[in-house]
Each structure stands twice: as C-alpha cells, then as structure tokens.
Write an enzyme that holds these catalytic residues in place. Structure first.
Site, mmCIF file in Angstrom:
data_model
loop_
_atom_site.group_PDB
_atom_site.id
_atom_site.type_symbol
_atom_site.label_atom_id
_atom_site.label_comp_id
_atom_site.label_asym_id
_atom_site.label_seq_id
_atom_site.Cartn_x
_atom_site.Cartn_y
_atom_site.Cartn_z
ATOM 1 N N THR A 154 1.145 -1.294 -0.018
ATOM 2 C CA THR A 154 0.262 -0.016 -0.076
ATOM 3 C C THR A 154 0.745 1.241 0.125
ATOM 4 O OG1 THR A 154 -1.592 -1.245 0.990
ATOM 5 C CG2 THR A 154 -1.472 1.483 1.500
ATOM 6 N N ARG A 184 -14.000 -7.975 -0.254
ATOM 7 C CA ARG A 184 -13.207 -7.768 0.505
ATOM 8 C C ARG A 184 -12.847 -6.484 0.917
ATOM 9 N NH1 ARG A 184 -8.223 -5.250 2.539
ATOM 10 N NH2 ARG A 184 -6.734 -5.933 4.988
ATOM 11 N N GLY A 222 -10.569 -3.550 3.147
ATOM 12 C CA GLY A 222 -9.700 -3.258 4.186
ATOM 13 C C GLY A 222 -9.313 -1.381 5.012
ATOM 14 N N HIS A 241 -1.847 -4.870 8.287
ATOM 15 C CA HIS A 241 -3.025 -5.105 8.489
ATOM 16 C C HIS A 241 -4.351 -5.145 8.447
ATOM 17 C CE1 HIS A 241 -5.614 -8.934 10.165
ATOM 18 N NE2 HIS A 241 -5.445 -9.139 8.776
#
Ligand code: ASP
Length: 320
Positions: free
Chosen positions: A172, A200, A202, A225
């Site tokens: 990222t 999904r 994040g 994460h």
C-alpha cells in the site's frame, strides 16, 4: 507562513531485497512530486494527490499498477483522500479497471455529497466523470501474480495462514502533507491484501481507521493488516492522543504497540503534526518511507534507518 512538508510511504511488511531499491526510488520520486507542488505554493490536497499518482503508477507498490490480486485473480482497489481544513473526504472501494483510483476518490470528495462509493457504483461514477477504464491485465505485475500463485500452492497450510496474516511483500501507498497555509491532507491507495476474498475492503478507504487529517492536530496514513488497523481505529487513535497532548512519535508507537498486543496485528504509519513534525513508526520487518522538509529528503526502509539527501534543486518551479 508555514514551512511545507510532504511525507509518503510505500507500505509495510517484509519488502524483499529485490524490491528494496525500487521502493526507495519510488518513495523518493513521490516525495519530490508532492514537494514540487508545495514549493509552487500548491495545496496539501494537491500535494498528496500528486505523490499518490506517482506511487500508483509504479508497479513496485500495491496500488494502481502493481496491485495485488484477489483469490480469483482480479484487481480490486481502495483509495481515499481527506482535507484537514474542512474534514471533507472522498473514497472508493473495490474499484476495478482503474489506473489511478486516487482520481476517483478525489472526484467523490469534490463532486458528490458522499464520502465512499464502492464496486459497480463507483465504476459507474468514474464513467460519469470521464475517468477511462483500463484492462485488468495492464494493472497486473509479475510480483502480484507470483504472490497469488504462492498462496494458491499453499492453500490451507500454515504457510498460507502466515502469508494472509502477514500480508504481501510489496505494499500500500500513502501520503500526508502540510502546505504553506498550514493546511493538512492525507491520501492512501491500495490493492489490499494478496489473495483476499472478492469484495473484501480493508482499512485504507475508511477514515479514522486507515488515515485521518485534521488541521487542528495532524495527519496520518496507515499501512499493514487492514482488519487489525480497523479494529483499533489506528489513525484516529493517534490523532486523539496527539490532541490530548502526546508527542507524535509517542502516539504512533503506542497505537501500534496496542494493535500488536490487543489483536496481534502489525503495520506502520506516517504521521505529520500541524506544526510540521514528521514521524514514522512500524512493527513490521520493514516500511519504505520518505519525507521532505526545508529542502532535505529523509528516507528509510529498515528499522532505525534514516538517509538524508539535499533536494535544494526544488524551487518554485518544481523539483529536478
Ligand atoms: N492496509 C491495507 C489493507 O489491509 C494493506 C496494507 O497496507 O498492507 O488493505
């Protein structure tokens, strides 16, 4: 008049040796692009936007071109931008066929009354504002394909568990900036985590979790994460602690330590206070980062590493 500062990151996690030099070069180029905007008297929003464009176009990073793949081999990207002066923000999640998702996030902020558009609706909005679609293939890097294959080959094993928890090798991107008028902004862009389920989302496009910018305090962009970052609302926690008087470094270190202790989650942050104090912190093996203030570029990738380089060739016409 405030002294302008730009900070960028190219993500946390392991960053294998073969990607180290590319990660350094990419973060330096992005910081220079963002700094050039500030040196021309541009806004913090334009600065983080310019920096993210450079990082999204660099296949060494997990954003735009080079985004990691879902378990179906698709590219689904999340991106966000936030203005610390007005708290206006725009984000997109699960968008496909987009070279620069940050363009679309900015359009959401500036052209809609919303803060987050997802999936098909976000892609439809891109058509409305004239952002061209690109073929998925043009966004897929060798590294992203290799990561997916590794995951699939180890499906159901401990290696796969580890891989999914510890994330991908390249990562990222994010930026925070302070302009000469004292305005802050942040932006983040990501392909998410390798082998994720389709759909999904994040932390990255969720303000407060993956980032925040408030002129009253500071700006933060997170990597790591996403599920863990969201559970502890990492960025807002850092900003809240700073608002309550904690020094930026202490606030960043404490929030990441809490994330590790509370949810066994790892990541990194770049933090810029409204007085122009830049700090970095990470609990992963590495995080590539760079910042420029007063004509000096500072950067690093390994724990405790800080390299400095003169960029005084940046002037009101930009950086060479
Ligand atoms: N935070 C991103 C996500 O979970 C990935 C990363 O920064 O590594 O989508």
């Amino acid at each position: 008049m405030t002294m302008p500062v730009i900070m960028v990151h190219g993500g946390a996690w392991t960053i294998p040796e073969k990607l180290v030099e590319a990660s350094r070069a990419g973060t330096h180029a992005a910081a220079r692009a963002g700094y050039a905007v500030l040196m021309r008297g541009g806004s913090a929003i334009d600065s983080v936007h310019a920096a993210i464009l450079v990082l999204e176009d660099d296949p060494s990073f997990d954003a735009g071109t080079g985004s990691v793949l879902t378990r179906n081999g698709e590219v689904e990207m999340d991106s966000v931008i936030m203005d610390g002066k007005t708290l206006a923000s725009g984000a997109v999640a699960c968008v496909q066929n987009m070279k620069n998702p940050i363009e679309l996030a900015r359009a959401v902020m500036e052209k809609t009354p919303h803060i987050l558009l997802v999936g098909k609706g976000a892609n439809q909005f891109a058509d409305e504002v004239g952002i061209k679609r690109v073929a998925t293939e043009s966004l897929v890097s060798e590294e992203a394909r290799r990561e997916l294959e590794c995951y699939q080959a180890n499906y159901g094993s401990a290696v796969q568990e580890l891989f999914c928890q510890r994330g991908s090798h390249h990562d990222t991107v994010g930026a925070v900036a302070l302009d000469a008028d004292g305005n802050l902004a942040y932006a983040t862009s990501t392909g998410g985590i390798s082998c994720k389920r389709p759909g999904r989302v994040g932390d990255s496009p969720i303000i407060g979790a993956g980032g925040y910018a408030d002129n009253e305090v500071g700006a933060v962009s997170c990597t790591g994460h996403g599920e863990s970052i969201s559970k502890v609302v990492l960025a807002h926690q850092i900003v809240s602690d700073m608002r309550n008087g904690k020094a930026p470094q202490e606030a960043a270190d404490k929030a990441l330590a809490k994330m590790a202790a509370r949810v066994n989650g790892y990541g990194g942050v770049i933090v810029l206070s409204n007085s122009g104090e830049p700090v970095t912190s990470f609990t992963t093996e590495r995080m590539s980062w760079a910042w420029i203030k007063d004509g000096v570029l500072h950067s690093g990738i390994n724990p405790d590493e800080e390299i400095t380089e003169d960029v005084k060739s940046c002037n009101l016409n930009g950086c060479n």
